[in-house]
Design a protein around this motif. Sequence first.
Motif, PDB file in Angstrom:
ATOM      1  N   ARG A  26      15.544  43.050  38.937  1.00 36.24           N
ATOM      2  CA  ARG A  26      16.817  43.329  38.526  1.00 36.24           C
ATOM      3  C   ARG A  26      17.596  43.700  39.530  1.00 36.24           C
ATOM      4  N   PRO A  27      18.180  43.162  40.591  1.00 34.80           N
ATOM      5  CA  PRO A  27      18.942  43.726  41.713  1.00 34.80           C
ATOM      6  C   PRO A  27      20.497  44.222  41.137  1.00 34.80           C
ATOM      7  N   ARG A  28      21.157  44.801  41.932  1.00 35.09           N
ATOM      8  CA  ARG A  28      22.329  45.466  41.737  1.00 35.09           C
ATOM      9  C   ARG A  28      23.441  44.566  42.114  1.00 35.09           C
ATOM     10  N   LEU A  29      24.273  44.398  41.167  1.00 35.41           N
ATOM     11  CA  LEU A  29      25.741  43.618  41.495  1.00 35.41           C
ATOM     12  C   LEU A  29      26.607  44.773  41.978  1.00 35.41           C
ATOM     13  N   SER A  30      27.094  44.769  43.175  1.00 35.67           N
ATOM     14  CA  SER A  30      28.004  45.565  43.631  1.00 35.67           C
ATOM     15  C   SER A  30      29.315  45.143  43.935  1.00 35.67           C
ATOM     16  N   VAL A  31      30.555  45.765  43.230  1.00 36.27           N
ATOM     17  CA  VAL A  31      31.723  45.259  43.542  1.00 36.27           C
ATOM     18  C   VAL A  31      32.570  46.222  44.516  1.00 36.27           C
ATOM     19  N   PHE A  32      33.244  45.384  45.317  1.00 39.18           N
ATOM     20  CA  PHE A  32      34.215  46.152  46.329  1.00 39.18           C
ATOM     21  C   PHE A  32      35.491  45.648  46.051  1.00 39.18           C
ATOM     22  N   ARG A  33      36.550  46.429  45.798  1.00 40.17           N
ATOM     23  CA  ARG A  33      38.013  45.847  45.421  1.00 40.17           C
ATOM     24  C   ARG A  33      38.748  46.511  46.395  1.00 40.17           C
ATOM     25  N   GLN A  41      28.573  41.604  45.912  1.00 42.28           N
ATOM     26  CA  GLN A  41      26.978  41.405  46.415  1.00 42.28           C
ATOM     27  C   GLN A  41      25.901  41.748  45.392  1.00 42.28           C
ATOM     28  N   ILE A  42      24.992  40.882  45.716  1.00 42.99           N
ATOM     29  CA  ILE A  42      23.909  41.143  44.824  1.00 42.99           C
ATOM     30  C   ILE A  42      22.696  41.711  45.597  1.00 42.99           C
ATOM     31  N   ILE A  43      22.184  43.228  45.515  1.00 43.93           N
ATOM     32  CA  ILE A  43      21.439  43.785  46.539  1.00 43.93           C
ATOM     33  C   ILE A  43      20.140  44.317  45.886  1.00 43.93           C
ATOM     34  N   ASP A  44      19.137  44.032  46.639  1.00 41.85           N
ATOM     35  CA  ASP A  44      17.758  44.575  46.246  1.00 41.85           C
ATOM     36  C   ASP A  44      17.557  45.766  46.997  1.00 41.85           C
ATOM     37  N   ASP A  45      17.562  46.933  46.276  1.00 41.21           N
ATOM     38  CA  ASP A  45      17.579  48.332  47.096  1.00 41.21           C
ATOM     39  C   ASP A  45      16.438  48.670  47.612  1.00 41.21           C
ATOM     40  N   THR A  46      15.267  48.179  46.981  1.00 37.44           N
ATOM     41  CA  THR A  46      13.835  48.478  47.341  1.00 37.44           C
ATOM     42  C   THR A  46      13.760  47.972  48.818  1.00 37.44           C
ATOM     43  N   LYS A  73      38.011  36.292  38.239  1.00 37.73           N
ATOM     44  CA  LYS A  73      37.048  35.718  37.463  1.00 37.73           C
ATOM     45  C   LYS A  73      36.518  34.489  38.144  1.00 37.73           C
ATOM     46  N   LYS A  74      37.031  33.911  38.673  1.00 40.11           N
ATOM     47  CA  LYS A  74      36.314  32.537  39.614  1.00 40.11           C
ATOM     48  C   LYS A  74      35.464  33.185  40.602  1.00 40.11           C
ATOM     49  N   VAL A  75      35.575  34.277  41.209  1.00 39.51           N
ATOM     50  CA  VAL A  75      34.418  34.997  42.231  1.00 39.51           C
ATOM     51  C   VAL A  75      33.310  35.256  41.051  1.00 39.51           C
ATOM     52  N   GLY A  76      33.460  35.799  40.049  1.00 39.73           N
ATOM     53  CA  GLY A  76      32.550  36.144  39.221  1.00 39.73           C
ATOM     54  C   GLY A  76      31.591  34.919  38.762  1.00 39.73           C
ATOM     55  N   LYS A  77      32.195  33.843  38.521  1.00 41.65           N
ATOM     56  CA  LYS A  77      31.596  32.482  38.353  1.00 41.65           C
ATOM     57  C   LYS A  77      30.784  32.021  39.381  1.00 41.65           C
ATOM     58  N   ALA A  78      31.546  32.260  40.671  1.00 40.03           N
ATOM     59  CA  ALA A  78      30.917  31.788  41.872  1.00 40.03           C
ATOM     60  C   ALA A  78      29.621  32.465  42.188  1.00 40.03           C
ATOM     61  N   ILE A  79      29.598  33.768  42.065  1.00 44.18           N
ATOM     62  CA  ILE A  79      28.434  34.614  42.251  1.00 44.18           C
ATOM     63  C   ILE A  79      27.288  34.453  41.262  1.00 44.18           C
ATOM     64  N   ALA A  80      27.514  33.917  39.980  1.00 45.61           N
ATOM     65  CA  ALA A  80      26.847  33.633  38.862  1.00 45.61           C
ATOM     66  C   ALA A  80      25.943  32.242  39.511  1.00 45.61           C
ATOM     67  N   GLU A  81      26.861  31.492  39.834  1.00 42.66           N
ATOM     68  CA  GLU A  81      26.187  30.077  40.128  1.00 42.66           C
ATOM     69  C   GLU A  81      25.173  30.207  41.459  1.00 42.66           C
ATOM     70  N   LYS A  82      25.826  31.162  42.154  1.00 41.14           N
ATOM     71  CA  LYS A  82      24.767  31.437  43.625  1.00 41.14           C
ATOM     72  C   LYS A  82      23.657  32.194  43.015  1.00 41.14           C
ATOM     73  N   ALA A  86      19.389  31.081  43.327  1.00 47.10           N
ATOM     74  CA  ALA A  86      18.393  31.781  43.982  1.00 47.10           C
ATOM     75  C   ALA A  86      17.312  32.446  43.022  1.00 47.10           C
ATOM     76  N   GLY A  87      17.602  32.018  41.675  1.00 43.93           N
ATOM     77  CA  GLY A  87      16.429  32.474  40.627  1.00 43.93           C
ATOM     78  C   GLY A  87      16.871  33.711  40.007  1.00 43.93           C
ATOM     79  N   ILE A  88      17.923  34.172  40.260  1.00 40.00           N
ATOM     80  CA  ILE A  88      18.311  35.646  39.516  1.00 40.00           C
ATOM     81  C   ILE A  88      19.162  35.471  38.251  1.00 40.00           C
ATOM     82  N   ASP A  89      18.588  36.128  37.165  1.00 38.71           N
ATOM     83  CA  ASP A  89      19.364  35.861  35.949  1.00 38.71           C
ATOM     84  C   ASP A  89      19.689  37.348  35.601  1.00 38.71           C
ATOM     85  N   LYS A  90      19.193  38.260  35.741  1.00 37.48           N
ATOM     86  CA  LYS A  90      19.617  39.332  35.150  1.00 37.48           C
ATOM     87  C   LYS A  90      19.836  40.446  36.551  1.00 37.48           C
ATOM     88  N   VAL A  91      21.019  41.225  36.385  1.00 32.23           N
ATOM     89  CA  VAL A  91      21.709  42.276  37.234  1.00 32.23           C
ATOM     90  C   VAL A  91      21.803  43.598  36.680  1.00 32.23           C
TER      91      VAL A  91
END
Length: 118
Positions: A26-33, A41-46, A73-82, A86-91
């Motif tokens: 369960r990687p971390r979805l980090s938002v910078f605005r 970004q989707i980050i694996d902190d380990t 909202k389009k960026v959110g959809k784009a990160i979900a597609e990526k 990559a095989g990630i479904d939970k964040v």
Amino acid sequence: MSISTSERKKRIRRRIRKVSSGTAERPRLSVFRSNSEIYVQIIDDTLGKTLVQASSRDKDLAQEKGTKSEIAKKVGKAIAEKCKEAGIDKVAFDRGGNLYHGRVKSLAEGAREAGLKF
């Protein structure tokens, strides 16, 4: 004397990061605005690695027209597609000290609509 908004945001960010950590499952979805753009970004902190990233400055999204919330909202959809590729479904959602309102909320809703689970 009250604290500045930037100091308040730093305190919130530190408080969130005490509890929120990304793992391989369960990687971390980090938002910078920033004022004009939004980055995620989707980050694996380990491992300390960024697995997937998207932003409003990506080539396919930079040409998009609309309000900042619509683009987020389009960026959110784009990160979900990526993430699907990559095989990630939970964040774990890390809003980065921002309020869950406006562009941050739009990004999260777009990611959820595209199938990402928080």
